[in-house]
Motif scaffolding. Structure first.
Motif, PDB file in Angstrom:
ATOM      1  N   ILE A   5       0.823  -1.217   0.000  1.00 42.69           N
ATOM      2  CA  ILE A   5       0.000   0.000   0.000  1.00 42.69           C
ATOM      3  C   ILE A   5       0.856   1.267   0.000  1.00 42.69           C
ATOM      4  CG2 ILE A   5      -2.038  -1.048   1.043  1.00 42.69           C
ATOM      5  CD1 ILE A   5      -1.193   0.120   3.722  1.00 42.69           C
ATOM      6  N   GLY A   6       2.106   1.154   0.410  1.00 37.41           N
ATOM      7  CA  GLY A   6       2.991   2.321   0.403  1.00 37.41           C
ATOM      8  C   GLY A   6       3.286   2.840  -0.992  1.00 37.41           C
ATOM      9  N   LYS A   7       3.031   2.030  -2.009  1.00 36.71           N
ATOM     10  CA  LYS A   7       3.271   2.461  -3.392  1.00 36.71           C
ATOM     11  C   LYS A   7       2.238   3.482  -3.860  1.00 36.71           C
ATOM     12  CE  LYS A   7       5.578  -1.789  -4.929  1.00 36.71           C
ATOM     13  NZ  LYS A   7       5.547  -2.914  -5.895  1.00 36.71           N
ATOM     14  N   ILE A   8       1.166   3.611  -3.115  1.00 34.02           N
ATOM     15  CA  ILE A   8       0.102   4.545  -3.491  1.00 34.02           C
ATOM     16  C   ILE A   8       0.624   5.980  -3.564  1.00 34.02           C
ATOM     17  CG2 ILE A   8      -2.070   5.578  -2.687  1.00 34.02           C
ATOM     18  CD1 ILE A   8      -2.803   2.845  -1.534  1.00 34.02           C
ATOM     19  N   LYS A   9       1.580   6.307  -2.714  1.00 40.53           N
ATOM     20  CA  LYS A   9       2.078   7.680  -2.643  1.00 40.53           C
ATOM     21  C   LYS A   9       2.805   8.096  -3.918  1.00 40.53           C
ATOM     22  CE  LYS A   9       4.370  10.862   0.537  1.00 40.53           C
ATOM     23  NZ  LYS A   9       5.029  10.994   1.868  1.00 40.53           N
ATOM     24  N   ARG A  10       3.581   7.166  -4.505  1.00 45.72           N
ATOM     25  CA  ARG A  10       4.324   7.463  -5.741  1.00 45.72           C
ATOM     26  C   ARG A  10       4.177   6.280  -6.703  1.00 45.72           C
ATOM     27  NH1 ARG A  10       7.817   8.548  -1.517  1.00 45.72           N
ATOM     28  NH2 ARG A  10       8.272  10.760  -1.119  1.00 45.72           N
ATOM     29  N   PRO A  11       2.999   6.046  -7.220  1.00 40.87           N
ATOM     30  CA  PRO A  11       2.748   4.824  -8.007  1.00 40.87           C
ATOM     31  C   PRO A  11       3.609   4.681  -9.253  1.00 40.87           C
ATOM     32  CG  PRO A  11       0.928   6.376  -8.216  1.00 40.87           C
ATOM     33  CD  PRO A  11       1.793   6.886  -7.109  1.00 40.87           C
ATOM     34  N   TYR A  12       3.935   5.796  -9.918  1.00 46.42           N
ATOM     35  CA  TYR A  12       4.627   5.685 -11.202  1.00 46.42           C
ATOM     36  C   TYR A  12       6.130   5.462 -11.084  1.00 46.42           C
ATOM     37  CZ  TYR A  12       0.082   7.325 -12.615  1.00 46.42           C
ATOM     38  OH  TYR A  12      -1.268   7.439 -12.781  1.00 46.42           O
ATOM     39  N   PHE A  13       6.601   5.300  -9.864  1.00 49.53           N
ATOM     40  CA  PHE A  13       7.995   4.919  -9.658  1.00 49.53           C
ATOM     41  C   PHE A  13       8.158   3.399  -9.696  1.00 49.53           C
ATOM     42  CE2 PHE A  13       8.229   9.229  -8.131  1.00 49.53           C
ATOM     43  CZ  PHE A  13       9.532   9.623  -8.392  1.00 49.53           C
TER      44      PHE A  13
END
Length: 223
Positions: free
Chosen positions: A4-12
């Motif tokens: 869920i931490g990927k939500i902050k910077r998904p396109y990385f």
């Protein structure tokens, strides 16, 4: 919930870059590794804010263990050439901790395997099975599973399950015709069958006629 931490910077993250330029192409490997690793910390913060159970928060923290962020570490080594001493390995590792439960260990393996299987150009059942064994062995050798009580017997069963599931997900399947096409083929077969039947009956009638003509001709000759 583990990512869920990927939500902050998904396109990385690769899985979200299909229609976008890879932003890491314009970044230093060390910065890319920092951003990638940060999704664990940000996932923990989001989970706590959302009041998720402690067991889930622990797995979010542990699902990469202290593994090396291999791609960016190797890229840094390549870009630094002979000055490899300038590349500190600890800057390219997840902060951990290592999985502390069997469940966390399984999720670490599942996360690694799903991503690795997607990268296979031709994910045959044999290649997937080989990949599963390699990743389990790699995590064993680098100590990622040493604190979670998974036994070798457990890992054999887990490996078999992963191989079966991933093969079902990624292995190329035979494409079957749709219902309309099947119906059309059946109609054509029936039509051809009727045509062949009529042709056979016609040939049979013609054969009978020829036989009668021959018999009549023979009788006339005898008369």
């Amino acid at each position: 919930y583990h990512d869920i931490g990927k939500i902050k910077r998904p396109y990385f993250f690769t899985e979200n870059q299909e229609a976008y330029k890879n932003i890491h192409d314009e970044m230093e490997p060390s910065l890319s590794a920092l951003v990638i690793a940060s999704h664990v910390k940000e996932g923990i913060e989001l989970a706590k804010k959302s009041r998720l159970p402690k067991d889930i928060i622990d797995i979010i923290a542990q699902h990469h263990g202290t593994n090396l962020i291999t791609y960016f570490f190797h890229r840094a080594l390549k870009e630094n050439g002979s000055a490899n001493d300038a590349v500190a390995e600890e800057n390219y590792r997840y902060s951990g901790p290592k999985p502390q439960t069997k469940e966390a260990g399984i999720i670490l393996l599942a996360d690694s395997l799903e991503a690795a299987t997607r990268s296979l150009t031709n994910p045959t059942a044999t290649r997937i099975k080989t990949l599963v064994k390699e990743i389990i062995q790699r995590n064993l050798e680098n100590g990622q599973l040493e604190e979670c009580d998974l036994t070798l017997k457990d890992l054999d069963k887990i490996g078999d399950s992963f191989s079966r599931i991933l093969t079902g997900m990624f292995h190329s399947r035979v494409e079957y015709p749709d219902e309309d096409l099947i119906k059309k083929l059946k109609e054509e077969k029936k039509k051809n069958g009727n045509t062949n039947k009529k042709s056979a009956e016609k040939n049979k009638d013609k054969s009978k006629k020829n036989k009668r003509d021959n018999q009549n001709g023979s009788a006339t000759s005898q008369g």
